[in-house]
Motif scaffolding. Structure first.
Motif, PDB file in Angstrom:
ATOM      1  N   GLY A 173      55.238  17.512  -0.110  1.00  0.00           N
ATOM      2  CA  GLY A 173      56.319  16.738   0.495  1.00  0.00           C
ATOM      3  C   GLY A 173      56.432  15.342  -0.075  1.00  0.00           C
ATOM      4  O   GLY A 173      57.522  14.897  -0.468  1.00  0.00           O
ATOM      5  N   GLU A 269      52.107  19.279  15.813  1.00  0.00           N
ATOM      6  CA  GLU A 269      52.483  18.019  15.149  1.00  0.00           C
ATOM      7  C   GLU A 269      53.752  17.430  15.760  1.00  0.00           C
ATOM      8  O   GLU A 269      54.633  16.934  15.058  1.00  0.00           O
ATOM      9  CB  GLU A 269      52.680  18.248  13.637  1.00  0.00           C
ATOM     10  CG  GLU A 269      51.512  18.902  12.930  1.00  0.00           C
ATOM     11  CD  GLU A 269      50.264  18.038  12.918  1.00  0.00           C
ATOM     12  OE1 GLU A 269      50.385  16.810  13.107  1.00  0.00           O
ATOM     13  OE2 GLU A 269      49.167  18.594  12.748  1.00  0.00           O
ATOM     14  N   SER A 272      54.701  13.745  15.056  1.00  0.00           N
ATOM     15  CA  SER A 272      54.894  13.314  13.667  1.00  0.00           C
ATOM     16  C   SER A 272      55.965  14.156  12.980  1.00  0.00           C
ATOM     17  O   SER A 272      57.159  13.936  13.173  1.00  0.00           O
ATOM     18  CB  SER A 272      53.563  13.362  12.907  1.00  0.00           C
ATOM     19  OG  SER A 272      52.948  14.636  13.042  1.00  0.00           O
ATOM     20  N   ASP A 273      55.542  15.150  12.217  1.00  0.00           N
ATOM     21  CA  ASP A 273      56.498  15.894  11.391  1.00  0.00           C
ATOM     22  C   ASP A 273      57.521  16.679  12.201  1.00  0.00           C
ATOM     23  O   ASP A 273      58.648  16.887  11.748  1.00  0.00           O
ATOM     24  CB  ASP A 273      55.745  16.851  10.460  1.00  0.00           C
ATOM     25  CG  ASP A 273      54.872  16.120   9.461  1.00  0.00           C
ATOM     26  OD1 ASP A 273      55.047  14.895   9.315  1.00  0.00           O
ATOM     27  OD2 ASP A 273      54.006  16.756   8.839  1.00  0.00           O
ATOM     28  N   TYR A 328      64.095  11.811   2.979  1.00  0.00           N
ATOM     29  CA  TYR A 328      63.277  11.793   4.196  1.00  0.00           C
ATOM     30  C   TYR A 328      63.958  12.574   5.317  1.00  0.00           C
ATOM     31  O   TYR A 328      63.387  13.510   5.897  1.00  0.00           O
ATOM     32  CB  TYR A 328      63.084  10.348   4.662  1.00  0.00           C
ATOM     33  CG  TYR A 328      61.698   9.774   4.478  1.00  0.00           C
ATOM     34  CD1 TYR A 328      60.590  10.337   5.095  1.00  0.00           C
ATOM     35  CD2 TYR A 328      61.508   8.626   3.717  1.00  0.00           C
ATOM     36  CE1 TYR A 328      59.332   9.781   4.945  1.00  0.00           C
ATOM     37  CE2 TYR A 328      60.249   8.064   3.551  1.00  0.00           C
ATOM     38  CZ  TYR A 328      59.166   8.643   4.177  1.00  0.00           C
ATOM     39  OH  TYR A 328      57.920   8.098   4.025  1.00  0.00           O
ATOM     40  N   ASN A 332      63.040  16.524   6.418  1.00  0.00           N
ATOM     41  CA  ASN A 332      62.400  16.685   7.727  1.00  0.00           C
ATOM     42  C   ASN A 332      63.229  17.562   8.650  1.00  0.00           C
ATOM     43  O   ASN A 332      62.725  18.545   9.213  1.00  0.00           O
ATOM     44  CB  ASN A 332      62.170  15.319   8.372  1.00  0.00           C
ATOM     45  CG  ASN A 332      61.534  15.442   9.753  1.00  0.00           C
ATOM     46  OD1 ASN A 332      62.219  15.590  10.762  1.00  0.00           O
ATOM     47  ND2 ASN A 332      60.214  15.401   9.793  1.00  0.00           N
ATOM     48  N   GLY A 344      55.645  18.738   5.338  1.00  0.00           N
ATOM     49  CA  GLY A 344      54.964  17.581   5.899  1.00  0.00           C
ATOM     50  C   GLY A 344      55.611  16.256   5.578  1.00  0.00           C
ATOM     51  O   GLY A 344      54.969  15.355   5.042  1.00  0.00           O
ATOM     52  N   VAL A 345      56.895  16.113   5.915  1.00  0.00           N
ATOM     53  CA  VAL A 345      57.624  14.860   5.706  1.00  0.00           C
ATOM     54  C   VAL A 345      58.050  14.319   7.066  1.00  0.00           C
ATOM     55  O   VAL A 345      58.690  15.032   7.837  1.00  0.00           O
ATOM     56  CB  VAL A 345      58.862  15.080   4.813  1.00  0.00           C
ATOM     57  CG1 VAL A 345      59.700  13.805   4.732  1.00  0.00           C
ATOM     58  CG2 VAL A 345      58.429  15.514   3.419  1.00  0.00           C
ATOM     59  N   PRO A 346      57.702  13.068   7.403  1.00  0.00           N
ATOM     60  CA  PRO A 346      58.068  12.522   8.716  1.00  0.00           C
ATOM     61  C   PRO A 346      59.546  12.166   8.809  1.00  0.00           C
ATOM     62  O   PRO A 346      60.224  11.997   7.794  1.00  0.00           O
ATOM     63  CB  PRO A 346      57.194  11.268   8.828  1.00  0.00           C
ATOM     64  CG  PRO A 346      56.969  10.846   7.412  1.00  0.00           C
ATOM     65  CD  PRO A 346      56.906  12.114   6.607  1.00  0.00           C
ATOM     66  N   SER A 351      59.190   9.275  13.542  1.00  0.00           N
ATOM     67  CA  SER A 351      57.897   9.951  13.620  1.00  0.00           C
ATOM     68  C   SER A 351      56.751   8.948  13.668  1.00  0.00           C
ATOM     69  O   SER A 351      56.854   7.832  13.143  1.00  0.00           O
ATOM     70  CB  SER A 351      57.705  10.878  12.418  1.00  0.00           C
ATOM     71  OG  SER A 351      58.619  11.942  12.438  1.00  0.00           O
TER      72      SER A 351
END
Length: 387
Positions: A173, A269, A272-273, A328, A332, A344-346, A351
């Motif tokens: 990511g 998660e 976050s993600d 981004y 996401n 796994g990109v916020p 996030s």
């Protein structure tokens, strides 16, 4: 003693405050504040059982805000001077991460420096396009506004080094984000369409090699994208639970703090993600539309700032930052919605994250400074506010 030093102290303070106010791009500031506030509301719901995450996010937002104001008021020539050191330090930290980093869930992405843990790959999201923009500015000045083919080759080498090191962690990511931000600078610097088509053709030809070089879990994520239900309790679990959360939100959502998928721990998660899944469940389709609108305004504002930039360096840097915002948000929301693999990109400004939020804050500060270059009255504030 000149006239400036004879001014009363309170006058100098007033001028300093006015300079800070002039440095703020208010449309950009309003968008970022709304995103951050809305994100904190969603994170509070998602992390109600993780109070340390909520406290940590307050500190992260404060640090990002401080970084934003620092770079919004700092002369751009200082930022240009940081291009080479930031890139070199970033590369050194990436190598150190591979050698001495903390292994978490099979990936070595964090570096423990005693007081805090940092993720050096986040630094390269900005350091890489910053260096390439600086390099192109230097070459354009030396070559009377014309870039040669070898200038682009050097830029691609600058881009390839951090991307390769990040892929070794592995972190697909972040490597995509670094690649996109750096390539945006190269593209907007005037990359030939013929060369671009040749590059795309080369990438397509190399796809089998890329596929074979992926880790097993990365290939599994791509395959799971096609049919998440094929492994509902394994690789497809994240995507399926997120899709259920988004769908159950309906048009208007279940209401704040009423998301069952998040509060019953079905969404992994979730602070976050996968915060977007929590947001969608509680605020529904209308909330998602508003969120998409905010990100669209954010990207458009960054592109507008790029269009009015004074120098090539400023224009290329602003374009790279706009690309960072775009990738981004798109990646996401795409991965949470099941249209892209989980990488796994916020979600920007929403996030949970320390290093990522700090870099985003710096990006906004740089945009504000670029915007302010056309607005600040130099005759009032002096040469200290020149780039």
């Amino acid at each position: 003693m000149n006239a400036h030093t004879r001014e009363p102290f309170h006058i100098r303070i007033l001028k300093g405050l006015l300079g800070i106010i002039w440095s703020i791009d208010w449309p950009l500031m309003v968008i970022v504040l709304i995103l951050s506030a809305w994100g904190f509301v969603a994170l509070y719901s998602a992390g109600y059982s993780f109070p340390w995450r909520i406290d940590g996010q307050i500190r992260n937002l404060a640090a990002a805000g401080a970084a934003m104001m620092l770079f919004a008021t700092m002369p751009l020539k200082w930022t240009r001077n940081l291009a080479v050191p930031a890139y070199i330090v970033g590369l050194v930290l990436l190598v150190a991460t591979l050698l001495f980093g903390v292994n978490t869930k099979g990936a070595t992405r964090w570096l423990d420096i005693g007081v805090i843990r940092i993720q050096p790959s986040e630094i390269m999201k900005l350091a890489t396009p910053l260096l390439i923009a600086w390099y192109f500015q230097i070459r354009l000045t030396a070559q009377e506004g014309v870039l040669k083919w070898w200038d682009y080759l050097v830029a691609f080498v600058m881009l390839a080094l951090p991307v390769a090191l990040i892929l070794k962690q592995p972190d697909l990511g972040t490597s995509i984000l670094v690649l996109a931000s750096g390539f945006a600078v190269i593209f907007f610097a005037g990359l030939s369409w013929k060369f671009l088509l040749l590059l795309i053709s080369g990438v397509l030809v190399a796809l089998p090699i890329v596929w074979n070089s992926l880790y097993d879990y990365q290939r599994q994520r791509v395959l799971t994208l096609l049919d998440p239900s094929s492994d509902p309790l394994g690789a497809g679990f994240h995507t399926l639970q997120a899709i259920i959360a988004i769908g159950s939100g309906g048009m208007t959502g279940k209401g704040w703090m009423n998301g069952t998928q998040a509060h019953l721990d079905f969404i992994p998660e979730r602070t976050s993600d996968f915060l977007f899944a929590v947001f969608s469940e509680e605020f529904g389709f209308f909330g998602d539309i508003c969120l998409l609108g905010l990100y669209t305004l954010l990207i458009m504002r960054a592109l507008y700032i790029a269009s009015v930039a004074n120098t090539v360096f400023e224009r290329l840097l602003a374009c790279a930052i706009a690309t960072i915002f775009l990738i981004y948000s798109f990646v996401n929301m795409g991965m949470v919605s099941g249209i892209l693999p989980v990488v796994g990109v916020p979600l920007p400004f929403m996030s949970y994250g320390g290093t990522a939020l700090l870099i985003l804050g710096i990006c906004c500060g740089l945009l504000m400074k670029i915007s302010a270059q056309r607005r600040i009255k130099v005759s009032l504030y002096g040469d200290d506010y020149r780039s």
